[in-house]
Design an enzyme around this catalytic site. Sequence first.
Site, PDB file in Angstrom:
ATOM      1  N   HIS A  86     -10.432   7.304  10.888  1.00 41.08           N
ATOM      2  CA  HIS A  86      -9.113   7.130  10.274  1.00 41.08           C
ATOM      3  C   HIS A  86      -8.287   8.380  10.549  1.00 41.08           C
ATOM      4  O   HIS A  86      -8.797   9.492  10.440  1.00 41.08           O
ATOM      5  CB  HIS A  86      -9.253   6.930   8.757  1.00 41.08           C
ATOM      6  CG  HIS A  86      -7.925   6.815   8.072  1.00 41.08           C
ATOM      7  ND1 HIS A  86      -7.243   5.630   7.985  1.00 41.08           N
ATOM      8  CD2 HIS A  86      -7.140   7.749   7.491  1.00 41.08           C
ATOM      9  CE1 HIS A  86      -6.083   5.834   7.363  1.00 41.08           C
ATOM     10  NE2 HIS A  86      -5.997   7.116   7.051  1.00 41.08           N
ATOM     11  N   ASP A 165      -5.393  -1.366  -4.078  1.00 39.91           N
ATOM     12  CA  ASP A 165      -4.634  -0.393  -3.290  1.00 39.91           C
ATOM     13  C   ASP A 165      -3.319  -0.984  -2.810  1.00 39.91           C
ATOM     14  O   ASP A 165      -2.298  -0.299  -2.767  1.00 39.91           O
ATOM     15  CB  ASP A 165      -5.444   0.102  -2.090  1.00 39.91           C
ATOM     16  CG  ASP A 165      -4.625   1.103  -1.277  1.00 39.91           C
ATOM     17  OD1 ASP A 165      -4.293   2.153  -1.847  1.00 39.91           O
ATOM     18  OD2 ASP A 165      -4.289   0.823  -0.122  1.00 39.91           O
ATOM     19  N   ARG A 172       3.633   3.113  -5.442  1.00 38.47           N
ATOM     20  CA  ARG A 172       3.782   4.550  -5.144  1.00 38.47           C
ATOM     21  C   ARG A 172       4.924   4.792  -4.158  1.00 38.47           C
ATOM     22  O   ARG A 172       5.661   5.769  -4.258  1.00 38.47           O
ATOM     23  CB  ARG A 172       2.469   5.101  -4.571  1.00 38.47           C
ATOM     24  CG  ARG A 172       1.375   5.199  -5.624  1.00 38.47           C
ATOM     25  CD  ARG A 172       0.022   5.468  -4.979  1.00 38.47           C
ATOM     26  NE  ARG A 172       0.038   6.655  -4.167  1.00 38.47           N
ATOM     27  CZ  ARG A 172      -0.701   6.829  -3.067  1.00 38.47           C
ATOM     28  NH1 ARG A 172      -1.536   5.877  -2.648  1.00 38.47           N
ATOM     29  NH2 ARG A 172      -0.623   7.937  -2.381  1.00 38.47           N
ATOM     30  N   SER A 187      -6.808   5.958  -1.949  1.00 39.65           N
ATOM     31  CA  SER A 187      -6.190   4.845  -1.234  1.00 39.65           C
ATOM     32  C   SER A 187      -6.868   4.654   0.133  1.00 39.65           C
ATOM     33  O   SER A 187      -7.282   3.549   0.499  1.00 39.65           O
ATOM     34  CB  SER A 187      -4.691   5.145  -1.075  1.00 39.65           C
ATOM     35  OG  SER A 187      -4.093   4.304  -0.142  1.00 39.65           O
ATOM     36  N   LYS A 191     -10.272   1.605   1.104  1.00 38.31           N
ATOM     37  CA  LYS A 191     -10.211   0.611   2.184  1.00 38.31           C
ATOM     38  C   LYS A 191     -11.333   0.851   3.201  1.00 38.31           C
ATOM     39  O   LYS A 191     -11.956  -0.091   3.682  1.00 38.31           O
ATOM     40  CB  LYS A 191      -8.841   0.691   2.877  1.00 38.31           C
ATOM     41  CG  LYS A 191      -7.728   0.136   2.013  1.00 38.31           C
ATOM     42  CD  LYS A 191      -6.351   0.365   2.615  1.00 38.31           C
ATOM     43  CE  LYS A 191      -5.917   1.800   2.532  1.00 38.31           C
ATOM     44  NZ  LYS A 191      -4.502   2.075   2.637  1.00 38.31           N
TER      45      LYS A 191
END
Length: 435
Positions: A86, A165, A172, A187, A191
Amino acid sequence: MSEAFDVVDLIRAKRDGRPVSADAVDWLIDAYTHGRIADEQMSAYLMAVVWRGMAPDELHRWTTAMIDSGERLDLAGIGRPTVDKHSTGGVGDKVSLVLVPLVAACGVAVPQLSGRGLGHTGGTLDKMESIAGWQAELPPGRMRRQLADIGAVICAAGGGLAPADRRLYALRDVTGTVESIPLIASSIMSKKIAEGTSALVLDVKVGAGAFLPAIADARLLARTMVDLGTAAGVRTEALLTAMDVPLGRTAGNALEVAEAVETLRGGGPADLIEITVTLARMMIELADSSGNQVDRVDPAQVLASGAAYPVWQAMVAAQGGDPAAVLPHASTVAVLPAPVSGYLTRLDARAVGIAAWRLGAGRARKEDPVSPVAGVRWHAGLGDPVVAGEPLLELHTDDPAALGRARAALADAITIAPEVPPVTVPPLILERVRA
Ligand code: URA
């Protein structure tokens, strides 16, 4: 229905910095996901988190509750170790497009569930969608089969994965509560843990074009995410990488796909290769240390040989894309020449990202369309010589009216040193954060 907790009490507790119990955290996430807490109440709670933070146990519980709000994919039994990556998002960051097929070519499966871009950084799905026919949505069964057969998947995260999320992030986004390390970490990690990967490498960007420009913040985010992943049984490490200068030579969807393909065929810019190969080595190491049998191959050699390119072709074709199709081109390309001769000593990543966005490559709101052809190409990297009057930047767009605003974004983006410089190109790879 009578509730186990009073949300106003919990907002006051968080506001005043008092502890919030594990049961209360579970209740908050469950009640908000199912619409039993109003948006304005959760907004107040989130703003209190921005100011007060979360204790490590509380953050762990918050993240677990977010994972438990939906399904958890089971990738056991696909016959290969799984490792994902990520990135916190950078300008020109097309690393995933090269890395996913590269790591698969080295024998490790990569289940990459990606998102779309928001703001000045691009999203992997937006880039892939510039390939004719390519489909981002993939049902879990097909995703597993593709992982087993090809070892490489880039697709959209389904609605069943961490639905808490989805709701929290949307809230947010409109309440000024994105910039909180525990909220960002939970968050992202909810995931990634729910997607079922057994290991994970995080590319945390630092610098002008990054989401968190300061290294201290990036380091804390990296440490927080590594700890959350490790606690959930996912072997997790992070790499802090510089994002002062955009990566490669292009920012924009189809432009970045073309650059990724060039790199997969054995060419490509040195910075993109360096970061991709470093992440690939970490991913293979993590897969190996999970007790899996992984052939020790050097990703640098695999990439240079072009052996990852057939994996890319198979991955694109399996999701309806035509890997041989010509990528779309912009109808207008404005060339900005170098104003003076010298050496490029600064190219501001944020300015390039904003210019690409204004040309149409990014979106301001989630529902906005993006242009596949819009973007920026630069002809020189840091430390390279440039010649007055020769092309330095290209602005690509189908909307000529956008050119003025893109030029304005780039007005102070470049520094050219007039003499032979002691140009020391700053390092790209900054720190590795281990479990
Ligand atoms: N990306 C996410 O998925 N979540 C955040 O909070 C920030 C970036």
